[in-house]
Design an enzyme around this catalytic site. Structure first.
Site, PDB file in Angstrom:
ATOM      1  N   ASN A   8       1.231  -1.156  -0.114  1.00 13.85           N
ATOM      2  CA  ASN A   8       0.344  -0.053  -0.024  1.00 13.85           C
ATOM      3  C   ASN A   8       0.883   1.072  -0.229  1.00 13.85           C
ATOM      4  O   ASN A   8       1.367   1.394   1.389  1.00 13.85           O
ATOM      5  CB  ASN A   8      -0.795  -0.116   1.068  1.00 13.85           C
ATOM      6  CG  ASN A   8      -2.199   0.963   1.050  1.00 13.85           C
ATOM      7  OD1 ASN A   8      -2.064   2.483   0.181  1.00 13.85           O
ATOM      8  ND2 ASN A   8      -2.966   1.125   2.157  1.00 13.85           N
ATOM      9  N   ARG A  90      -2.670  -1.793  -3.764  1.00 12.55           N
ATOM     10  CA  ARG A  90      -3.685  -1.170  -3.700  1.00 12.55           C
ATOM     11  C   ARG A  90      -3.549  -0.179  -4.600  1.00 12.55           C
ATOM     12  O   ARG A  90      -2.686   0.065  -4.722  1.00 12.55           O
ATOM     13  CB  ARG A  90      -3.729  -0.387  -2.231  1.00 12.55           C
ATOM     14  CG  ARG A  90      -4.724   0.357  -2.253  1.00 12.55           C
ATOM     15  CD  ARG A  90      -4.993   1.929  -1.324  1.00 12.55           C
ATOM     16  NE  ARG A  90      -5.690   2.783  -0.764  1.00 12.55           N
ATOM     17  CZ  ARG A  90      -5.938   4.060  -0.534  1.00 12.55           C
ATOM     18  NH1 ARG A  90      -4.665   3.843  -0.326  1.00 12.55           N
ATOM     19  NH2 ARG A  90      -6.771   5.037  -0.379  1.00 12.55           N
ATOM     20  N   HIS A 178     -11.951   4.806  -1.877  1.00 11.59           N
ATOM     21  CA  HIS A 178     -12.374   4.007  -0.685  1.00 11.59           C
ATOM     22  C   HIS A 178     -13.221   2.865  -0.025  1.00 11.59           C
ATOM     23  O   HIS A 178     -13.325   2.305   0.964  1.00 11.59           O
ATOM     24  CB  HIS A 178     -12.594   4.704   0.728  1.00 11.59           C
ATOM     25  CG  HIS A 178     -11.608   6.166   0.667  1.00 11.59           C
ATOM     26  ND1 HIS A 178     -12.597   6.537   1.316  1.00 11.59           N
ATOM     27  CD2 HIS A 178     -10.121   6.529   1.018  1.00 11.59           C
ATOM     28  CE1 HIS A 178     -11.709   8.038   1.658  1.00 11.59           C
ATOM     29  NE2 HIS A 178     -10.009   7.810   1.577  1.00 11.59           N
ATOM     30  N   ARG A 238      -7.700  18.085   0.403  1.00 10.30           N
ATOM     31  CA  ARG A 238      -7.949  18.819   0.012  1.00 10.30           C
ATOM     32  C   ARG A 238     -10.036  18.568   0.019  1.00 10.30           C
ATOM     33  O   ARG A 238      -9.944  18.772   1.018  1.00 10.30           O
ATOM     34  CB  ARG A 238      -8.752  16.545  -0.676  1.00 10.30           C
ATOM     35  CG  ARG A 238      -6.919  15.775  -1.922  1.00 10.30           C
ATOM     36  CD  ARG A 238      -7.787  15.060  -2.128  1.00 10.30           C
ATOM     37  NE  ARG A 238      -7.104  13.431  -1.007  1.00 10.30           N
ATOM     38  CZ  ARG A 238      -7.278  12.200  -0.879  1.00 10.30           C
ATOM     39  NH1 ARG A 238      -8.073  11.814  -1.781  1.00 10.30           N
ATOM     40  NH2 ARG A 238      -7.121  11.742  -0.287  1.00 10.30           N
ATOM     41  N   GLU A 376      -7.041  -3.095   5.036  1.00 12.24           N
ATOM     42  CA  GLU A 376      -7.309  -2.136   3.599  1.00 12.24           C
ATOM     43  C   GLU A 376      -6.630  -3.396   3.094  1.00 12.24           C
ATOM     44  O   GLU A 376      -6.576  -3.987   2.615  1.00 12.24           O
ATOM     45  CB  GLU A 376      -7.173  -1.256   3.232  1.00 12.24           C
ATOM     46  CG  GLU A 376      -8.013  -0.404   3.296  1.00 12.24           C
ATOM     47  CD  GLU A 376      -7.431   0.992   3.269  1.00 12.24           C
ATOM     48  OE1 GLU A 376      -8.245   1.670   2.298  1.00 12.24           O
ATOM     49  OE2 GLU A 376      -6.811   1.608   3.317  1.00 12.24           O
TER      50      GLU A 376
END
Length: 396
Positions: A8, A90, A178, A238, A376
């Site tokens: 990741n 990922r 996500h 962001r 994840e």
């Protein structure tokens, strides 16, 4: 023992985890290379928590993600005695063509590079380790697992923008992100909360990147993120949702270039832009600067607004789940957000919240409130294992 390596990658860090796949997935090693290009530092622990390495390097030794990947790959080859059957990665954006994990070849890599403008903070960093491993371990299958894939079952109504139809056919649509996190939470709900697993659930993935997802029967039906990872909630750096007219104004009236606007929206906005203090909620909670408090107020306010939107998409709400860095670790933010959900009937238990219990809500609360840690990396390992099994690439 056969093993799966999960990668990741971010802009200045590379997280990795090794899973044994004999009689189910078992975590063997977890580590990360941080400070890539500035203060590189490699650390890793085994499944028992014993430190395997804790070493600093010079910036010239680990100047970029490719160098970090080679360093980590070389270290793992020395330490692992098992048979590595695949590396799972990922990848944030799969575009319109990739709706499930896939073994990567040159065509897939070329396709995924086309989506770099849609996820400029993530996609280049996701793809760099894949290329490095292809060069370093060409015999080992590389498996891309997409953050967009979990949302690909959305209705056409949910995924369309109100612009000419041919743009949708070209791939201009709402993707959502996500997805690996939401997919993991959906897989945990039958065990953690079987009474609501098939119901109407909002999951709030709240970290430096933040979004919310509406689940019905464990499937994504709506997300706050859209075409890019700029939509929806304000994030660490962001902007979140913004009137496209603001972008037109910055281009036409302020004379900013497209690159300048992109940098501002991705790197200088969100909590950092609002507060002028930090992009980290922990710093903002500790700050006495009124701008820090304002940034947090804005964050909570927008979460409340989107909770109403997603509840409307679901036709009601049975549960609200907090996950990711802020959601899992900040009782203060959970309490503030739960207060915004009061109109839906949410009642948080202050003691359970302070103690970090899984069930946070008081008896009689509707919706129920939960904290469920995400994973994840485990989700990627599951997908990579399945790709290995399907293609007969190892003893999975």
């Amino acid at each position: 023992m056969d093993a799966i390596l999960v990668i990741n990658a971010g802009s200045s860090s590379l997280k990795f985890e090794v899973f044994g796949i004999e009689r189910g997935l078992r975590k063997l090693v977890r580590g990360k290379m941080e400070g890539i290009g500035t203060t590189p530092h490699l650390s890793a622990r085994d499944h028992a928590g014993t430190t395997m390495i804790d070493q600093a390097f010079s910036p010239s030794e680990v100047a970029d993600l490719t160098a970090a990947t080679r360093m980590v790959g070389g270290w793992l080859r020395e330490k692992l005695s098992g048979n590595l059957v695949a590396v799972g990665h990922r990848v944030v954006h799969g575009g319109p063509d990739y709706s499930k994990p896939i073994r990567v070849d040159e065509k897939v890599l070329a396709d995924l590079e086309r989506f770099i403008p849609l996820a400029p903070l993530h996609q280049p960093n996701n793809l760099a380790p894949i290329r490095a491993f292809v060069e370093q371990m060409p015999q080992i299958p590389q498996v891309a697992c997409f953050d967009t894939a979990f949302h690909r079952g959305h209705s056409a109504v949910a995924d369309h923008y109100a612009i000419p139809e041919h743009y949708f056919a070209e791939g201009v649509r709402r993707y959502g992100f996500h997805g690996l996190s939401y997919e993991y939470i959906a897989s945990r709900l039958p065990e953690v909360a079987p009474e609501i697993a098939a119901g109407r659930v909002i999951v709030a993935h709240l970290g430096s990147g933040a979004s919310m997802c509406a689940l019905r029967d464990g499937k994504s039906i709506e997300s706050t993120l859209g075409f890019t990872a700029l939509d929806g909630l304000p994030m660490g750096t962001r902007s979140g949702q913004i009137d496209p007219g603001v972008v037109l104004y910055l281009l036409s009236e302020r004379g900013m270039s497209a690159q300048q606007v992109q940098d501002m929206l991705y790197k200088e906005s969100g909590l950092k832009g609002l507060s002028g203090v930090s992009n980290d909620v922990r710093d903002l909670l500790e700050s006495n600067d009124p701008r820090a408090e304002f940034a947090l107020d804005h964050f909570v306010y927008r979460i409340g607004l989107y909770a109403g939107q997603l509840a409307a998409a679901l036709g009601g709400l049975d549960a609200f789940v907090f996950t990711a860095g802020i959601g899992e670790n900040s009782p203060v933010m959970r309490a503030r957000i739960a207060e915004k959900l009061g109109w839906l009937g949410a009642l948080i238990d202050a003691d359970a919240n302070a103690a970090g219990k899984t069930l946070l809500s008081q008896p009689g609360s509707k919706p129920l409130l939960f904290v469920i840690p995400t994973d994840e990396e485990l989700m990627i390992a599951r997908h990579a294992t399945e790709v290995v099994r399907i293609h007969g690439l190892g003893a999975a």
